[in-house]
Design an enzyme around this catalytic site. Structure first.
Site, PDB file in Angstrom:
ATOM      1  N   LEU A 101       0.819  -1.214   0.000  1.00  0.00           N
ATOM      2  CA  LEU A 101       0.000   0.000   0.000  1.00  0.00           C
ATOM      3  C   LEU A 101       0.856   1.270   0.000  1.00  0.00           C
ATOM      4  O   LEU A 101       0.495   2.282   0.580  1.00  0.00           O
ATOM      5  CB  LEU A 101      -0.929  -0.006   1.223  1.00  0.00           C
ATOM      6  CG  LEU A 101      -1.828  -1.228   1.347  1.00  0.00           C
ATOM      7  CD1 LEU A 101      -2.584  -1.207   2.663  1.00  0.00           C
ATOM      8  CD2 LEU A 101      -2.780  -1.315   0.164  1.00  0.00           C
ATOM      9  N   CYS A 102       1.966   1.230  -0.682  1.00  0.00           N
ATOM     10  CA  CYS A 102       2.959   2.302  -0.679  1.00  0.00           C
ATOM     11  C   CYS A 102       2.973   3.002  -2.034  1.00  0.00           C
ATOM     12  O   CYS A 102       2.623   2.411  -3.056  1.00  0.00           O
ATOM     13  CB  CYS A 102       4.326   1.674  -0.387  1.00  0.00           C
ATOM     14  SG  CYS A 102       5.722   2.805  -0.465  1.00  0.00           S
ATOM     15  N   GLY A 103       3.411   4.232  -2.059  1.00  0.00           N
ATOM     16  CA  GLY A 103       3.557   4.952  -3.314  1.00  0.00           C
ATOM     17  C   GLY A 103       4.586   4.324  -4.246  1.00  0.00           C
ATOM     18  O   GLY A 103       4.567   4.579  -5.451  1.00  0.00           O
TER      19      GLY A 103
END
Length: 176
Positions: free
Chosen positions: A51-53
């Site tokens: 769920l990271c950029g």
């Protein structure tokens, strides 16, 4: 100038930094991964999060895996929730990576990579080099003997020449 040259020569003569490769990672598919089982092959270890950029780097990690695995490169994804950006369970992580990125490279279970709870590999890395992941998608490149080649922060893309250059150089050398 002589002092700089002497320093460079001393660095070149110093033994390579070998990290603790004896420890095991849990395998997201069950069982374990041992870095020592891959001695003789270059290894890129990457702490990841769903769920990271930077999560789109999974595509580039898969591309590295597909491009170089036949020549011996191992790309190991190490999902971590140390930065609060991982899914709740290993089943969710595995499903997310398969569905969204068609990931086939080896993955560990959800693993701590920083602080007192860090996995022994990452603890060894921090103690020996001072490098500790400061976010998701930090990369650690090891040579065929398990020696540290270089570390890369999140912003360095897996398929950049900064990473593929050393990988290609290692793969072009004779085994051993």
């Amino acid at each position: 100038m002589r002092k700089v040259l002497a320093f460079i020569l001393a660095l070149a003569a110093s033994p390579a930094l070998a990290l603790d490769l004896r420890t095991e990672f849990t395998n997201i598919d069950g069982g374990t991964h041992k870095l020592s089982d891959w001695l003789g092959q270059p290894i890129l270890v990457v702490n990841t999060a769903s769920l990271c950029g930077f999560t789109d780097q999974y595509s580039a990690l898969q591309a590295l895996h597909e491009t170089y695995r036949g020549q011996g490169l191992v790309v190991l994804a190490v999902p971590s929730d140390d930065f609060s950006q991982e899914l709740e369970s290993e089943d969710e992580v595995k499903h997310f990576c398969e569905v969204n990125y068609d990931l086939t490279l080896p993955m560990t279970g959800i693993t701590s990579v920083t602080g007192d709870d860090a996995h022994p590999f990452f603890r060894s890395l921090a103690e020996e080099t001072g490098f500790e992941p400061n976010w998701n998608f930090n990369k650690v490149l090891l040579d065929r003997q398990g020696n540290l080649v270089e570390t890369f922060r999140s912003t360095v893309k897996p398929t950049s020449r900064r990473i593929t250059g050393p990988i290609e150089a290692m793969l072009s050398q004779a085994d051993g």
